[in-house]
Design a protein around this motif. Structure first.
Motif, PDB file in Angstrom:
ATOM      1  N   GLN A 246      59.815 118.887  48.094  1.00 13.92           N
ATOM      2  CA  GLN A 246      60.226 119.054  49.487  1.00 13.92           C
ATOM      3  C   GLN A 246      61.575 119.765  49.578  1.00 13.92           C
ATOM      4  N   ALA A 247      62.486 119.424  48.661  1.00 13.94           N
ATOM      5  CA  ALA A 247      63.791 120.070  48.676  1.00 13.94           C
ATOM      6  C   ALA A 247      63.676 121.557  48.366  1.00 13.94           C
ATOM      7  N   THR A 248      62.769 121.911  47.457  1.00 14.28           N
ATOM      8  CA  THR A 248      62.538 123.325  47.140  1.00 14.28           C
ATOM      9  C   THR A 248      62.040 124.076  48.368  1.00 14.28           C
ATOM     10  N   ILE A 249      61.076 123.460  49.071  1.00 12.67           N
ATOM     11  CA  ILE A 249      60.524 124.090  50.278  1.00 12.67           C
ATOM     12  C   ILE A 249      61.624 124.267  51.323  1.00 12.67           C
ATOM     13  N   ARG A 250      62.419 123.228  51.545  1.00  7.21           N
ATOM     14  CA  ARG A 250      63.482 123.312  52.554  1.00  7.21           C
ATOM     15  C   ARG A 250      64.475 124.413  52.227  1.00  7.21           C
ATOM     16  N   ALA A 251      64.812 124.546  50.956  1.00  8.14           N
ATOM     17  CA  ALA A 251      65.781 125.579  50.566  1.00  8.14           C
ATOM     18  C   ALA A 251      65.232 126.966  50.861  1.00  8.14           C
ATOM     19  N   VAL A 270      54.620 126.403  62.430  1.00  2.70           N
ATOM     20  CA  VAL A 270      53.366 126.902  61.870  1.00  2.70           C
ATOM     21  C   VAL A 270      52.778 125.874  60.901  1.00  2.70           C
ATOM     22  N   GLY A 271      53.642 125.221  60.116  1.00  2.34           N
ATOM     23  CA  GLY A 271      53.166 124.167  59.231  1.00  2.34           C
ATOM     24  C   GLY A 271      52.537 123.027  60.009  1.00  2.34           C
ATOM     25  N   LEU A 272      53.181 122.622  61.113  1.00  2.00           N
ATOM     26  CA  LEU A 272      52.651 121.542  61.942  1.00  2.00           C
ATOM     27  C   LEU A 272      51.325 121.938  62.578  1.00  2.00           C
ATOM     28  N   ALA A 273      51.269 123.134  63.159  1.00  2.00           N
ATOM     29  CA  ALA A 273      50.032 123.583  63.801  1.00  2.00           C
ATOM     30  C   ALA A 273      48.903 123.701  62.776  1.00  2.00           C
ATOM     31  N   GLU A 289      48.849 118.324  52.819  1.00  3.36           N
ATOM     32  CA  GLU A 289      50.241 118.582  52.450  1.00  3.36           C
ATOM     33  C   GLU A 289      50.408 119.992  51.899  1.00  3.36           C
ATOM     34  N   VAL A 290      49.442 120.433  51.091  1.00  4.32           N
ATOM     35  CA  VAL A 290      49.525 121.787  50.539  1.00  4.32           C
ATOM     36  C   VAL A 290      49.390 122.817  51.656  1.00  4.32           C
ATOM     37  N   LEU A 291      48.513 122.542  52.616  1.00  2.95           N
ATOM     38  CA  LEU A 291      48.372 123.456  53.756  1.00  2.95           C
ATOM     39  C   LEU A 291      49.656 123.493  54.575  1.00  2.95           C
ATOM     40  N   ARG A 292      50.296 122.348  54.733  1.00  5.41           N
ATOM     41  CA  ARG A 292      51.579 122.341  55.460  1.00  5.41           C
ATOM     42  C   ARG A 292      52.598 123.211  54.736  1.00  5.41           C
ATOM     43  N   GLY A 342      49.609 125.324  44.739  1.00  6.15           N
ATOM     44  CA  GLY A 342      48.157 125.435  44.689  1.00  6.15           C
ATOM     45  C   GLY A 342      47.599 126.494  45.619  1.00  6.15           C
ATOM     46  N   GLU A 343      46.689 126.055  46.537  1.00  2.00           N
ATOM     47  CA  GLU A 343      46.032 126.975  47.470  1.00  2.00           C
ATOM     48  C   GLU A 343      47.015 127.655  48.414  1.00  2.00           C
TER      49      GLU A 343
END
Length: 460
Positions: A246-251, A270-273, A289-292, A342-343
């Motif tokens: 999660q920290a990697t994504i936030r950065a 966009v992640g939420l939608a 989670e991966v789609l988010r 992943g995907e």
């Protein structure tokens, strides 16, 4: 009550919560007039509460990581179901459940729900175990000192199955009422995913119960806690790794937002939608989670695009648009080595492909476009059209939906557009201003042109 944070509960969820509390109270009520081994009850209830306590202790939080909701200490509850009368077993689950840590608001209703849910599950498991003669088969009595193997496995296995089924049924019910998920999505896979772990919990609980009834007594039963704590520690390591992800994504997202201030907040929406759409499609929970991540990181390739192009207010030249259209490939290269995505990597690369094959970067068409990419494409276009930026005014949600429906079959997957419409009807949507500056009204070449005619450069 997992999922998005809610500070107020819908009326349906309140009714379910009240019903669960009343049912749990009725389940534990016979304690007042029954014969209860209070010594065993106190030890088991206290042991489960002690297992849950480190997650709430202010002196241990941050030093001892205890994942919430993992079920690491369910063998203690199942041992209570095997050793105690049903009413006492149900009541033994309550102190630990009320003491357990809750991370998402509203915390008090979640804690009460957890206590009622566990009381009902343990009480039902104990009832089944007792009716099948489970307590007598454990041994430790003058009539039978040794446990009755292999018969002892039958009532224990049946009790573990009932425990699992009750928890799965109640989890689905609260997801349906509190999170307002479709019924087919709320219960989908809950029982099958939890069946194997709870059978293992049942075996551990049976081991505790047998040792408890043995000549060595309760201290020997505590030895079973050692592998449980090891399991909890391993699970905690997984959560630490997930937190690092999660920290990697936030950065990465913060880096994009700093570079392209016009679309600040766009990635999270966009992640939420994307997740809302996936739930309507009945997508497996493990993929959500991966789609988010895919939705959040779909524009990470903007880090490779010159800032002057991202912040340009006027129309883009063909050469400038060609540079911006390289961002999916830039993004894919940036995240290629991040295995946990992943995907999501394919979605980052292909979210600007179009169903008719006229998109970029590779001109994929129809089912050639990965499912994640088709979901992110709809979520991306929807948020771009409903967000006010410095170079374009937001469209109303209804107008944006009409545009998506007009483009369905050519640019967007019709099934995914329909799923978004259902999600909006169920959850609503809150458009946002994503620019730091007021709308200047210019730049029609970058603004809200019809989605089927051109992709606005602001979200390209």
């Amino acid at each position: 009550m997992d999922g998005p944070q809610r500070r107020t509960l819908p009326w349906g969820a309140r009714a379910v919560l009240l019903g669960a509390v009343v049912a749990a109270g009725a389940c534990a009520l016979p304690v007042a007039r029954g014969s209860v081994p209070w010594g065993a009850f106190g030890l088991l209830a206290g042991l489960y509460a002690l297992c849950e306590w480190p997650a709430r202790c202010p002196f241990l939080v941050g030093r001892v990581t205890v994942p919430t909701g993992s079920g690491s200490f369910f063998p203690v509850l199942l041992a209570a179901a095997f050793l105690l009368p049903p009413a006492a077993a149900a009541l033994a689950a309550v102190p630990g459940a009320l003491l357990g840590r809750v991370e998402q608001p509203p915390r008090a209703p979640r804690r009460v729900w957890r206590a009622a849910q566990l009381a009902l599950a343990v009480g039902a498991a104990a009832e089944v175990h007792e009716r099948l003669g489970g307590r007598a088969s454990l041994g430790g009595t003058p009539a039978a000192l040794a446990p009755d193997f292999p018969y002892v496995l039958l009532p224990a296995g049946a009790a573990a199955l009932v425990f699992c089924a009750v928890l799965a049924a109640l989890d689905g019910l609260i997801l349906w009422t509190a999170e307002r998920l479709p019924a087919r999505t709320a219960w989908r896979g809950l029982l099958l995913r939890s069946l194997a772990p709870y059978c293992v919990h049942g075996l551990a609980g049976l081991m505790m119960a047998v040792l408890w009834r043995s000549p060595y007594g309760p201290p020997a039963a505590l030895l079973v806690l050692l592998p449980m704590y090891i399991s909890c520690w391993v699970f905690a390591q997984y959560h630490r790794e997930h937190a690092a992800h999660q920290a990697t994504i936030r950065a990465l997202v913060q880096a994009v937002d700093i570079k392209d201030t016009y679309t600040r907040g766009h990635s999270e929406r966009v992640g939420l939608a994307s997740v809302l759409i996936a739930r309507e499609l009945g997508m497996e929970k493990g993929r959500l989670e991966v789609l988010r991540f895919a939705g959040i990181l779909h524009d990470v390739g903007k880090l490779g695009v010159p800032t002057r192009l991202l912040r340009k207010d006027g129309p883009l030249t063909p050469q400038e648009r060609a540079v911006i259209e390289l961002h999916p490939e830039y993004g894919h290269e940036m995240v290629r080595g991040i295995g946990f995505l992943g995907e999501a990597r394919a979605a980052i690369l292909h979210h600007h492909e179009r169903l008719d094959g006229s998109g970029y970067p590779y001109g994929l068409a129809g089912p050639q476009i990965p499912e994640f990419a088709r979901v992110v494409a709809v979520a991306d276009a929807f948020d771009a059209m409903t967000s006010t930026r410095s170079y374009s005014r937001a469209r109303p949600v209804g107008a944006a939906v009409e545009e998506l429906e007009r483009c369905a079959g050519r640019q967007f997957d019709p099934a995914i557009v329909r799923a978004l419409v259902r999600a909006l009807d169920r959850h609503g949507w809150h458009p946002a201003v994503t620019a730091d500056e007021p709308d200047r009204g210019g730049g029609t070449g970058r603004g809200n042109v019809p989605a089927c005619d051109a992709a606005p450069a602001g979200h390209a």
